[in-house]
Design a protein around this motif. Structure first.
Motif, PDB file in Angstrom:
ATOM      1  N   ARG A   1       1.071  -1.168   0.176  1.00 31.63           N
ATOM      2  CA  ARG A   1       0.046   0.018  -0.308  1.00 31.63           C
ATOM      3  C   ARG A   1       1.231   1.370  -0.350  1.00 31.63           C
ATOM      4  O   ARG A   1       1.473   1.629   0.716  1.00 31.63           O
TER       5      ARG A   1
ATOM      6  N   ASN B   1      -1.316   6.421   1.642  1.00 30.82           N
ATOM      7  CA  ASN B   1      -3.170   6.244   1.958  1.00 30.82           C
ATOM      8  C   ASN B   1      -3.572   5.732   3.860  1.00 30.82           C
ATOM      9  O   ASN B   1      -3.121   4.337   4.103  1.00 30.82           O
ATOM     10  N   PRO B   2      -3.845   6.459   3.912  1.00 28.70           N
ATOM     11  CA  PRO B   2      -4.402   6.617   5.435  1.00 28.70           C
ATOM     12  C   PRO B   2      -5.038   5.114   5.737  1.00 28.70           C
ATOM     13  O   PRO B   2      -6.173   4.720   4.529  1.00 28.70           O
TER      14      PRO B   2
ATOM     15  N   SER C   1      -5.924  14.210  11.105  1.00 25.23           N
ATOM     16  CA  SER C   1      -7.303  13.177  10.958  1.00 25.23           C
ATOM     17  C   SER C   1      -7.431  12.566  10.788  1.00 25.23           C
ATOM     18  O   SER C   1      -5.711  11.432  10.230  1.00 25.23           O
TER      19      SER C   1
ATOM     20  N   PRO D   1      -7.222  -1.669   6.306  1.00 28.51           N
ATOM     21  CA  PRO D   1      -7.750  -1.519   5.076  1.00 28.51           C
ATOM     22  C   PRO D   1      -8.689  -2.733   4.717  1.00 28.51           C
ATOM     23  O   PRO D   1      -8.375  -4.261   5.415  1.00 28.51           O
ATOM     24  N   SER D   2      -8.758  -2.785   3.529  1.00 24.82           N
ATOM     25  CA  SER D   2      -9.427  -3.800   2.946  1.00 24.82           C
ATOM     26  C   SER D   2      -8.522  -4.771   2.633  1.00 24.82           C
ATOM     27  O   SER D   2      -7.202  -4.889   2.314  1.00 24.82           O
TER      28      SER D   2
ATOM     29  N   ARG E   1     -15.705   8.599  -0.551  1.00 25.47           N
ATOM     30  CA  ARG E   1     -16.148   7.711  -0.718  1.00 25.47           C
ATOM     31  C   ARG E   1     -17.699   7.325  -0.503  1.00 25.47           C
ATOM     32  O   ARG E   1     -17.697   7.089   0.373  1.00 25.47           O
TER      33      ARG E   1
ATOM     34  N   SER F   1      -9.210  12.736  -0.080  1.00 24.70           N
ATOM     35  CA  SER F   1      -8.541  11.532   0.702  1.00 24.70           C
ATOM     36  C   SER F   1      -7.308  11.108   0.034  1.00 24.70           C
ATOM     37  O   SER F   1      -7.961  11.138  -0.946  1.00 24.70           O
TER      38      SER F   1
ATOM     39  N   GLY G   1      -6.756   8.491  -0.272  1.00 26.15           N
ATOM     40  CA  GLY G   1      -6.938   7.230  -1.719  1.00 26.15           C
ATOM     41  C   GLY G   1      -7.924   7.022  -3.219  1.00 26.15           C
ATOM     42  O   GLY G   1      -7.922   6.318  -3.363  1.00 26.15           O
TER      43      GLY G   1
HETATM   44  P1  AMP Z   1      -9.254   0.856   2.936  1.00 28.26           P
HETATM   45  O1  AMP Z   1      -8.841   1.009   3.861  1.00 28.26           O
HETATM   46  O2  AMP Z   1      -9.429   0.160   1.405  1.00 28.26           O
HETATM   47  O3  AMP Z   1     -11.215   0.413   2.901  1.00 28.26           O
HETATM   48  O4  AMP Z   1      -9.562   2.533   2.303  1.00 28.26           O
HETATM   49  C1  AMP Z   1      -9.463   3.510   3.410  1.00 28.26           C
HETATM   50  C2  AMP Z   1     -10.051   4.908   2.491  1.00 28.26           C
HETATM   51  O5  AMP Z   1     -10.000   5.777   3.823  1.00 28.26           O
HETATM   52  C3  AMP Z   1      -9.166   5.540   1.558  1.00 28.26           C
HETATM   53  O6  AMP Z   1      -9.385   5.772   0.308  1.00 28.26           O
HETATM   54  C4  AMP Z   1      -8.375   6.407   2.669  1.00 28.26           C
HETATM   55  O7  AMP Z   1      -7.726   7.289   1.775  1.00 28.26           O
HETATM   56  C5  AMP Z   1      -9.765   6.518   3.156  1.00 28.26           C
HETATM   57  N1  AMP Z   1      -8.912   7.050   4.272  1.00 28.26           N
HETATM   58  C6  AMP Z   1      -8.546   6.488   5.870  1.00 28.26           C
HETATM   59  N2  AMP Z   1      -8.313   7.890   5.780  1.00 28.26           N
HETATM   60  C7  AMP Z   1      -8.632   9.267   5.979  1.00 28.26           C
HETATM   61  C8  AMP Z   1      -8.732  10.320   6.228  1.00 28.26           C
HETATM   62  N3  AMP Z   1      -7.480  10.735   7.892  1.00 28.26           N
HETATM   63  N4  AMP Z   1      -8.338  11.425   5.681  1.00 28.26           N
HETATM   64  C9  AMP Z   1      -8.790  11.332   4.352  1.00 28.26           C
HETATM   65  N5  AMP Z   1      -9.368   9.779   4.535  1.00 28.26           N
HETATM   66  C10 AMP Z   1      -8.875   9.224   4.840  1.00 28.26           C
END
Ligand code: AMP
Ligand code: MG
Length: 356
Positions: free
Chosen positions: A66, A70-71, A125, A150-151, A203, A238, A240
């Motif tokens: 990852r 990407n948080p 955040s 995450p997924s 999302r 975001s 991701g």
């Molecule tokens: P996943 O882990 O595949 O479900 O993806 C998590 C999603 O949440 C990704 O698109 C990240 O960019 C988004 N996300 C997680 N933490 C934050 C944050 N602090 N601010 C904005 N987006 C976040």
């Protein structure tokens, strides 16, 4: 208890209550010791690690490949645990949490200092949610720690909705997978940020824009839609959102639009690619099934049942039948309710989008 293994990854499958207790206790122990366990949620399988253990969280990034910017979403058992991680929870966020937790809604809120930077990719955040799957809730209760999750797929691959999908991507690189069968929602959680006023949808997911607006009685900014438009030139809110996601191993064309125009565009493209000698696979809705012929056809659902389309989408994108086609053409869906999330994922899976 002797559990089956694939390449050293233990499969914890509970067939009865006493086995379930053993499986959960084992999974919780692995997590408390800094290991990685994939577990079912109502959305997709998550790749869990102790959110407060830097080394364990680092492992998530490594095994998923990852991008470090990407948080991760922190999974918690309730709003009280959220208060340990975030500075404050605005009234509107409390309303949503009361209505939709446990459930597929992730809230992005200003983080407390002690939340590690590696979780938030250095942002101020943190994203938090309470999953609704009984095994996820029992696992967190037993482990007694918040789980970064995450997924449980390799970055860029479709998210896993069965333990088998998890093993396809992760066997040999994680300690265990808790097998809870198929996920019911099938697309990842809705992500809503309270860093802006009004809040911003980052999302789309199982809790739809319509459901959010109904509770808040106010506008929610649809950043997800805006940032997918081809004219968007700004920085994604975001991290991701900037990556191509959910990509099957085969190039995918998405035909958007509706009715006769969409049908003609899809038929023309299918014919052209077949004439050029490509083996084509189609992803269609029931209503269109009889209009096309192709070597591989997968039907998602009726257009009237977008929830079923969401539930089946990632399994269809991962379908082994698509491995030996040269190109996939997918039919788009109306962008309302959970159809919004389905279209968001299809656009991210697409190599080319054909618009009306
Ligand atoms: P996943 O882990 O595949 O479900 O993806 C998590 C999603 O949440 C990704 O698109 C990240 O960019 C988004 N996300 C997680 N933490 C934050 C944050 N602090 N601010 C904005 N987006 C976040
Ligand atoms: Mg993911």
């Amino acid at each position: 208890m002797a559990w089956p293994c694939v390449k050293g990854t233990i499969i914890l499958k509970a067939k009865n209550p006493s086995e379930e207790d053993c499986a959960l206790a084992y999974a919780a122990e692995i997590l408390r010791n800094g290991g990685l366990v994939a577990f079912p949620t109502e959305t997709v399988y998550g790749l869990g690690a102790n959110a407060l253990n830097l080394q364990a969280v680092k492992e998530i990034y490594r095994v998923k490949k990852r991008p470090p910017d990407n948080p991760l979403i922190v999974h918690i058992t309730g709003i009280e645990q959220a208060r340990d991680l975030v500075c404050s929870i605005p009234r509107e966020a409390v309303l949503l949490a009361e209505k939709f937790w446990p459930g597929p809604l992730t809230l992005v809120l200003a983080k407390k200092k002690h939340v590690p930077d590696i979780i938030t990719a250095g942002l101020s955040s943190v994203a938090v949610r309470v999953p609704a799957h009984p095994l996820a809730l029992k696992l967190m209760a037993k482990a007694g720690i918040p789980l970064a999750a995450p997924s449980a797929n390799l970055s860029g691959h479709p998210s896993p909705t069965t333990a088998g999908h998890v093993l396809d991507d992760m066997a040999g690189s994680i300690d265990a997978v808790l097998d809870g069968g198929s996920c019911s929602i099938g697309v990842e959680s809705t992500v809503l940020s309270f860093l802006s006023d009004p809040p911003a949808l980052l999302r789309p997911g199982g809790i739809t824009l319509e459901m959010l607006q109904d509770v808040l009685q106010s506008k929610v900014m649809d950043f997800a839609r805006r940032q997918q438009s081809k004219d968007f030139k700004g920085t994604p809110s975001s991290p991701g959102m900037k990556y191509r996601h959910y990509a099957p191993q085969t190039p995918l064309y998405l035909v958007e639009g509706e009715g006769a125009d969409q049908r003609r565009k899809l038929a023309d493209l299918n014919k052209k690619l077949a004439q050029e000698g490509y083996k084509v696979g189609l992803i269609l809705f029931e209503e269109s099934r009889d209009f096309y012929a192709a070597p591989v056809i997968k039907v998602l659902s009726s257009k009237k049942d977008p929830c079923l389309a969401a539930e089946r989408l990632f399994a269809v994108l991962r379908s082994k039948d698509f491995l030996d086609v040269d190109v996939i053409i997918a039919e788009g869906l109306e962008e309302k309710e959970i159809g919004h999330a389905v279209m968001n994922r299809l656009r991210k899976a697409a190599t080319k989008i054909i618009v009306p």
